[in-house]
Design a protein around this motif. Structure first.
Motif, PDB file in Angstrom:
ATOM      1  N   ASP A 115       0.825  -1.205   0.000  1.00 10.57           N
ATOM      2  CA  ASP A 115       0.000   0.000   0.000  1.00 10.57           C
ATOM      3  C   ASP A 115       0.859   1.255   0.000  1.00 10.57           C
ATOM      4  OD1 ASP A 115      -2.775   1.325   0.523  1.00 10.57           O
ATOM      5  OD2 ASP A 115      -1.483   2.146   2.098  1.00 10.57           O
ATOM      6  N   ARG A 119       1.000   3.857  -3.079  1.00  6.65           N
ATOM      7  CA  ARG A 119       0.509   5.226  -2.905  1.00  6.65           C
ATOM      8  C   ARG A 119       1.565   6.269  -3.251  1.00  6.65           C
ATOM      9  NH1 ARG A 119      -3.738   6.607   1.799  1.00  6.65           N
ATOM     10  NH2 ARG A 119      -4.817   4.621   2.003  1.00  6.65           N
ATOM     11  N   THR A 121       4.184   5.716  -5.242  1.00  9.22           N
ATOM     12  CA  THR A 121       4.781   5.394  -6.546  1.00  9.22           C
ATOM     13  C   THR A 121       6.275   5.144  -6.416  1.00  9.22           C
ATOM     14  OG1 THR A 121       3.217   7.086  -7.356  1.00  9.22           O
ATOM     15  CG2 THR A 121       4.583   6.011  -8.994  1.00  9.22           C
ATOM     16  N   ARG A 140       9.034  11.294  -0.750  1.00  9.43           N
ATOM     17  CA  ARG A 140       8.050  10.216  -0.883  1.00  9.43           C
ATOM     18  C   ARG A 140       8.389   9.034   0.025  1.00  9.43           C
ATOM     19  NH1 ARG A 140       6.581   9.292  -7.254  1.00  9.43           N
ATOM     20  NH2 ARG A 140       6.753  11.445  -7.956  1.00  9.43           N
ATOM     21  N   ASP A 150      -0.324   2.470   8.932  1.00 10.60           N
ATOM     22  CA  ASP A 150      -1.696   2.970   8.853  1.00 10.60           C
ATOM     23  C   ASP A 150      -2.127   3.658  10.149  1.00 10.60           C
ATOM     24  OD1 ASP A 150      -4.129   3.492   7.633  1.00 10.60           O
ATOM     25  OD2 ASP A 150      -5.008   1.570   8.182  1.00 10.60           O
ATOM     26  N   GLU A 170       1.192  16.071  -6.006  1.00  9.59           N
ATOM     27  CA  GLU A 170       1.068  14.656  -5.654  1.00  9.59           C
ATOM     28  C   GLU A 170       0.952  14.469  -4.145  1.00  9.59           C
ATOM     29  OE1 GLU A 170       4.498  12.914  -7.360  1.00  9.59           O
ATOM     30  OE2 GLU A 170       3.779  13.040  -9.430  1.00  9.59           O
ATOM     31  N   LEU A 174      -2.343  13.180  -1.897  1.00 14.21           N
ATOM     32  CA  LEU A 174      -2.263  12.076  -0.945  1.00 14.21           C
ATOM     33  C   LEU A 174      -2.800  12.492   0.421  1.00 14.21           C
ATOM     34  CD1 LEU A 174      -1.273   9.236  -0.148  1.00 14.21           C
ATOM     35  CD2 LEU A 174       0.952  10.264   0.361  1.00 14.21           C
ATOM     36  N   MET A 178      -6.057  10.887   2.449  1.00 13.91           N
ATOM     37  CA  MET A 178      -5.946  10.273   3.769  1.00 13.91           C
ATOM     38  C   MET A 178      -6.764  11.010   4.826  1.00 13.91           C
ATOM     39  SD  MET A 178      -1.940   9.131   4.068  1.00 13.91           S
ATOM     40  CE  MET A 178      -1.332  10.815   3.997  1.00 13.91           C
TER      41      MET A 178
END
Length: 314
Positions: A115, A119, A121, A140, A150, A170, A174, A178
């Motif tokens: 995940d 997310r 990349t 990132r 999480d 980007e 995100l 979230m």
């Protein structure tokens, strides 16, 4: 989800954080906004458990960050300023190490790694060492480690600082994705960040909270709130005409870009009257806009040298 109570931090004679108290509820994206050196990062480090306060307290998910540090950090994801990591490790090895630290095992471990990598990349750089990555990709990777387990709470310190426009977009996309099921604090000095992702903004300067409002509420404090701006080849003529409108308090001209701004009297709306005047007098206009308010102006006013006291202190 996050609460601080009279938080202070001293470095010798320097008071980096001065009596900071705030509470962040589930689903909120709080922008922690201030100039460089305002105390943003110090406050975030205290909440994340990386610094001890001189006095006061902070809690995450009901757990005091000093009395119950492991419980507080278990539900917290933290991206420090600059996204520090281990440059000699590959992206895959680093994220695997973070998964081990977080106690992820078996199928849950695989799902969370997939995940986070998806997310952000990161598949294309999975086997590349972090020190060889661009600043955008290093950021990132930092975000990936923050969301890997999480967490219910995210603290992101300057998440888009130094990124190019595409990379900023980007990261903001995100964060917005979230925000539906997390509590997020974004520490920043970039004003556009507040518009892009935040539902609430705290302005801090010299270690003290000076304002706490929604982005729209802050904009409403601007002298440009509900003003009408237009661009015309004959700004002086437009200024004279607009100045005769009953509900217009004053008119300013920016000769550099031929922009005219009409400011309403308190409690008045002037957009309709300005539009009607333009049509009636055939004033050529290439742009016409109703101002929401200018956050940069409000920010300068709040954090200026003469605004050292918090709201309610004067």
């Amino acid at each position: 989800m996050i609460e601080t109570r009279n938080l202070t931090k001293h470095y010798g004679a320097i008071r980096a954080v001065d009596g900071v108290s705030f509470r962040v509820e589930p689903g909120q994206v709080l922008g922690f906004l201030g100039p460089n050196g305002a105390g943003k990062s110090t406050t975030m480090k205290i909440v994340a458990g990386f610094l001890s306060p001189t006095s006061g307290s902070a809690s995450v998910l009901g757990h005091d960050v000093e009395a119950e540090p492991v419980a507080a950090r278990r539900g917290l994801g933290y991206l420090p300023e600059g996204a520090p990591s281990y440059g000699e490790m590959t992206v895959g090895a680093f994220l695997g190490f973070i998964a081990d630290v977080r106690g992820l095992t078996g199928e849950r471990r695989r799902q969370r790694l997939d995940d986070a990598i998806g997310r952000l990349t990161l598949g294309g750089v999975y086997n590349q060492t972090i020190e060889t990555l661009s600043k955008g990709f290093r950021r990132r990777v930092g975000l990936a480690q923050a969301i890997l387990h999480d967490p219910q709470v995210l603290i992101l310190d300057e998440p888009t600082d130094g990124l190019d426009p595409n990379q900023k977009h980007e990261v903001r996309t995100l964060i917005n994705a979230m925000a539906r099921d997390k509590t997020i604090v974004v520490s920043t000095h970039i004003l556009e960040e507040v518009h892009a992702v935040c539902t609430r903004a705290i302005v801090i300067a010299r270690g003290r909270i000076l304002a706490d409002d929604t982005p729209a509420g802050l904009e409403a404090r601007s002298r440009f709130h509900q003003a009408v701006s237009l661009t015309t080849p004959n700004p002086l003529y437009a200024k004279e005409a607009l100045g005769r409108l009953e509900d217009v308090a004053k008119v300013e001209v920016d000769a550099q870009d031929s922009r005219v701004t009409a400011f309403p009297k308190p409690g008045r709306a002037i957009f309709g009257a300005v539009s009607e005047l333009i049509r009636a007098q055939n004033i050529p206009v290439s742009e016409l806009a109703l101002e929401r308010g200018r956050l940069d102006e409000v920010f300068r006013t709040i954090t200026g040298a003469d605004a050292a006291q918090p709201e309610g202190a004067r």
